[in-house]
Design a protein around this motif. Sequence first.
Motif, PDB file in Angstrom:
ATOM      1  N   ARG A  11      47.935  -7.599  -2.217  1.00 32.28           N
ATOM      2  CA  ARG A  11      48.997  -8.536  -2.376  1.00 32.28           C
ATOM      3  C   ARG A  11      50.377  -7.745  -2.372  1.00 32.28           C
ATOM      4  O   ARG A  11      51.496  -7.941  -1.702  1.00 32.28           O
ATOM      5  N   GLN A  12      50.417  -6.370  -3.220  1.00 34.62           N
ATOM      6  CA  GLN A  12      51.298  -5.444  -3.136  1.00 34.62           C
ATOM      7  C   GLN A  12      51.574  -5.000  -1.732  1.00 34.62           C
ATOM      8  O   GLN A  12      52.760  -4.742  -1.322  1.00 34.62           O
ATOM      9  N   ARG A  13      50.343  -4.588  -0.914  1.00 30.52           N
ATOM     10  CA  ARG A  13      50.785  -4.108   0.260  1.00 30.52           C
ATOM     11  C   ARG A  13      51.418  -4.992   1.282  1.00 30.52           C
ATOM     12  O   ARG A  13      52.158  -4.536   2.231  1.00 30.52           O
ATOM     13  N   VAL A  14      50.905  -6.212   1.128  1.00 33.20           N
ATOM     14  CA  VAL A  14      51.624  -7.289   1.996  1.00 33.20           C
ATOM     15  C   VAL A  14      52.928  -7.457   1.739  1.00 33.20           C
ATOM     16  O   VAL A  14      53.842  -7.544   2.529  1.00 33.20           O
ATOM     17  N   ARG A  15      53.382  -7.211   0.453  1.00 31.48           N
ATOM     18  CA  ARG A  15      54.820  -7.521  -0.087  1.00 31.48           C
ATOM     19  C   ARG A  15      55.560  -6.359   0.526  1.00 31.48           C
ATOM     20  O   ARG A  15      56.739  -6.453   1.044  1.00 31.48           O
ATOM     21  N   ASP A  16      55.047  -5.089   0.294  1.00 34.51           N
ATOM     22  CA  ASP A  16      55.550  -3.818   0.757  1.00 34.51           C
ATOM     23  C   ASP A  16      55.893  -3.947   2.117  1.00 34.51           C
ATOM     24  O   ASP A  16      56.954  -3.482   2.788  1.00 34.51           O
ATOM     25  N   ARG A  17      54.864  -4.596   2.987  1.00 32.85           N
ATOM     26  CA  ARG A  17      54.822  -4.527   4.622  1.00 32.85           C
ATOM     27  C   ARG A  17      56.129  -5.452   4.789  1.00 32.85           C
ATOM     28  O   ARG A  17      56.997  -5.171   5.647  1.00 32.85           O
ATOM     29  N   TYR A  18      56.129  -6.441   4.116  1.00 35.23           N
ATOM     30  CA  TYR A  18      57.353  -7.655   4.326  1.00 35.23           C
ATOM     31  C   TYR A  18      58.875  -7.075   4.210  1.00 35.23           C
ATOM     32  O   TYR A  18      59.521  -7.065   5.008  1.00 35.23           O
ATOM     33  N   PHE A  19      58.791  -6.356   3.056  1.00 34.67           N
ATOM     34  CA  PHE A  19      59.994  -5.778   2.536  1.00 34.67           C
ATOM     35  C   PHE A  19      60.439  -4.553   3.461  1.00 34.67           C
ATOM     36  O   PHE A  19      61.628  -4.236   4.077  1.00 34.67           O
ATOM     37  N   ALA A  20      59.466  -3.701   4.060  1.00 34.62           N
ATOM     38  CA  ALA A  20      59.751  -2.779   5.002  1.00 34.62           C
ATOM     39  C   ALA A  20      60.151  -3.142   6.369  1.00 34.62           C
ATOM     40  O   ALA A  20      60.750  -2.573   7.162  1.00 34.62           O
ATOM     41  N   ASP A  21      59.309  -4.064   6.886  1.00 39.26           N
ATOM     42  CA  ASP A  21      59.209  -4.292   8.302  1.00 39.26           C
ATOM     43  C   ASP A  21      59.792  -5.937   8.535  1.00 39.26           C
ATOM     44  O   ASP A  21      60.070  -6.250   9.844  1.00 39.26           O
ATOM     45  N   GLY A  22      59.799  -6.823   7.597  1.00 38.13           N
ATOM     46  CA  GLY A  22      60.385  -8.222   7.683  1.00 38.13           C
ATOM     47  C   GLY A  22      59.226  -9.132   8.444  1.00 38.13           C
ATOM     48  O   GLY A  22      58.217  -8.600   8.700  1.00 38.13           O
ATOM     49  N   ILE A  23      59.514 -10.176   8.522  1.00 35.01           N
ATOM     50  CA  ILE A  23      58.710 -11.307   8.953  1.00 35.01           C
ATOM     51  C   ILE A  23      58.159 -11.123  10.550  1.00 35.01           C
ATOM     52  O   ILE A  23      57.038 -11.418  10.762  1.00 35.01           O
ATOM     53  N   LYS A  24      59.213 -10.802  11.356  1.00 35.36           N
ATOM     54  CA  LYS A  24      58.878 -10.315  12.944  1.00 35.36           C
ATOM     55  C   LYS A  24      57.471  -9.609  12.965  1.00 35.36           C
ATOM     56  O   LYS A  24      56.933  -9.853  14.040  1.00 35.36           O
ATOM     57  N   SER A  25      57.045  -8.770  12.134  1.00 35.57           N
ATOM     58  CA  SER A  25      56.106  -7.811  12.126  1.00 35.57           C
ATOM     59  C   SER A  25      54.813  -8.439  11.865  1.00 35.57           C
ATOM     60  O   SER A  25      53.915  -7.826  12.026  1.00 35.57           O
ATOM     61  N   MET A  26      54.772  -9.646  11.356  1.00 38.48           N
ATOM     62  CA  MET A  26      53.722 -10.265  10.806  1.00 38.48           C
ATOM     63  C   MET A  26      53.301 -11.421  11.697  1.00 38.48           C
ATOM     64  O   MET A  26      53.928 -12.206  12.123  1.00 38.48           O
ATOM     65  N   ALA A  27      51.668 -11.677  11.764  1.00 39.28           N
ATOM     66  CA  ALA A  27      51.351 -12.407  12.584  1.00 39.28           C
ATOM     67  C   ALA A  27      51.291 -13.879  11.647  1.00 39.28           C
ATOM     68  O   ALA A  27      51.611 -13.894  10.264  1.00 39.28           O
ATOM     69  N   ASP A  28      51.227 -15.041  12.241  1.00 44.24           N
ATOM     70  CA  ASP A  28      51.189 -16.278  11.797  1.00 44.24           C
ATOM     71  C   ASP A  28      50.440 -16.225  10.431  1.00 44.24           C
ATOM     72  O   ASP A  28      50.836 -16.675   9.221  1.00 44.24           O
ATOM     73  N   HIS A  29      49.136 -16.121  10.589  1.00 39.31           N
ATOM     74  CA  HIS A  29      48.502 -16.216   9.504  1.00 39.31           C
ATOM     75  C   HIS A  29      48.608 -15.133   8.119  1.00 39.31           C
ATOM     76  O   HIS A  29      48.297 -15.493   7.159  1.00 39.31           O
ATOM     77  N   ASN A  30      49.345 -14.192   8.405  1.00 36.79           N
ATOM     78  CA  ASN A  30      49.846 -13.232   7.331  1.00 36.79           C
ATOM     79  C   ASN A  30      50.840 -13.634   6.657  1.00 36.79           C
ATOM     80  O   ASN A  30      51.065 -13.712   5.589  1.00 36.79           O
ATOM     81  N   ILE A  31      51.890 -14.330   7.459  1.00 30.60           N
ATOM     82  CA  ILE A  31      53.064 -15.207   6.910  1.00 30.60           C
ATOM     83  C   ILE A  31      52.360 -16.315   5.881  1.00 30.60           C
ATOM     84  O   ILE A  31      52.806 -16.402   4.825  1.00 30.60           O
TER      85      ILE A  31
END
Length: 231
Positions: A11-31
Amino acid sequence: MSNTNLHKNHRQRVRDRYFADGIKSMADHNIIEFLLFFGIPYKDTNDIAHELTERFGDLNGVLDAPAEELMKVNGIGENAAALIHLVHDISVTYNERKKLSKPFIATEDRFTSFLTMKYAGETREIVYMLFIDCHGRISRCVKVCDGSPESVTVDNRTIVEAAVRNDANEIIIAHNHPNGFAVPSTADVRATMDIIPLLKSINVHLIDHIIVAEDDCFSMAKSKKYAELFK
């Protein structure tokens, strides 16, 4: 390392990825997985997110899905379903208020863009009134009738009272066909013909009646067949 720690670290890795790269870098299921962290705090949400996207197609399909359908997915309870719906409703409300906070000259394209957004994800027929100010801008949008997936009963008294209450001079009426096409039915035409003289009697001009179906809109006032009604 325990499963609990693995889960927490994920969960922390997902949060870190979101804060670093934003939502556009995430696939729908990851969002969706990330969103569900806040509605399902102590369970792996990755499989649930995959099942949601498989069942409803994509992120938009998940956000538009009725709560009762969402809760048919294993792991989605009332809290998670409410969270998903809240995100959808916040998004719609934010975009609507942002548009209304920036005055713009009313054109057919701006009306249809506004209404397409307004009806996004709606599964029932709903009637809205758009109040147009003296500069040709949308000043307010009010829901006046709420129906079923197949029809809505237009209450003329409610429309007239709303026009009086909002001190209207010019309005647009809009409703959607969630399971059909953006063309007026016989009942739609009859309802339009009935309300026009009632509004004229209180010095309110009906500019248009717009029908919305998904991304398509039909303007009765712009149609050669019905344009005379609005003059």
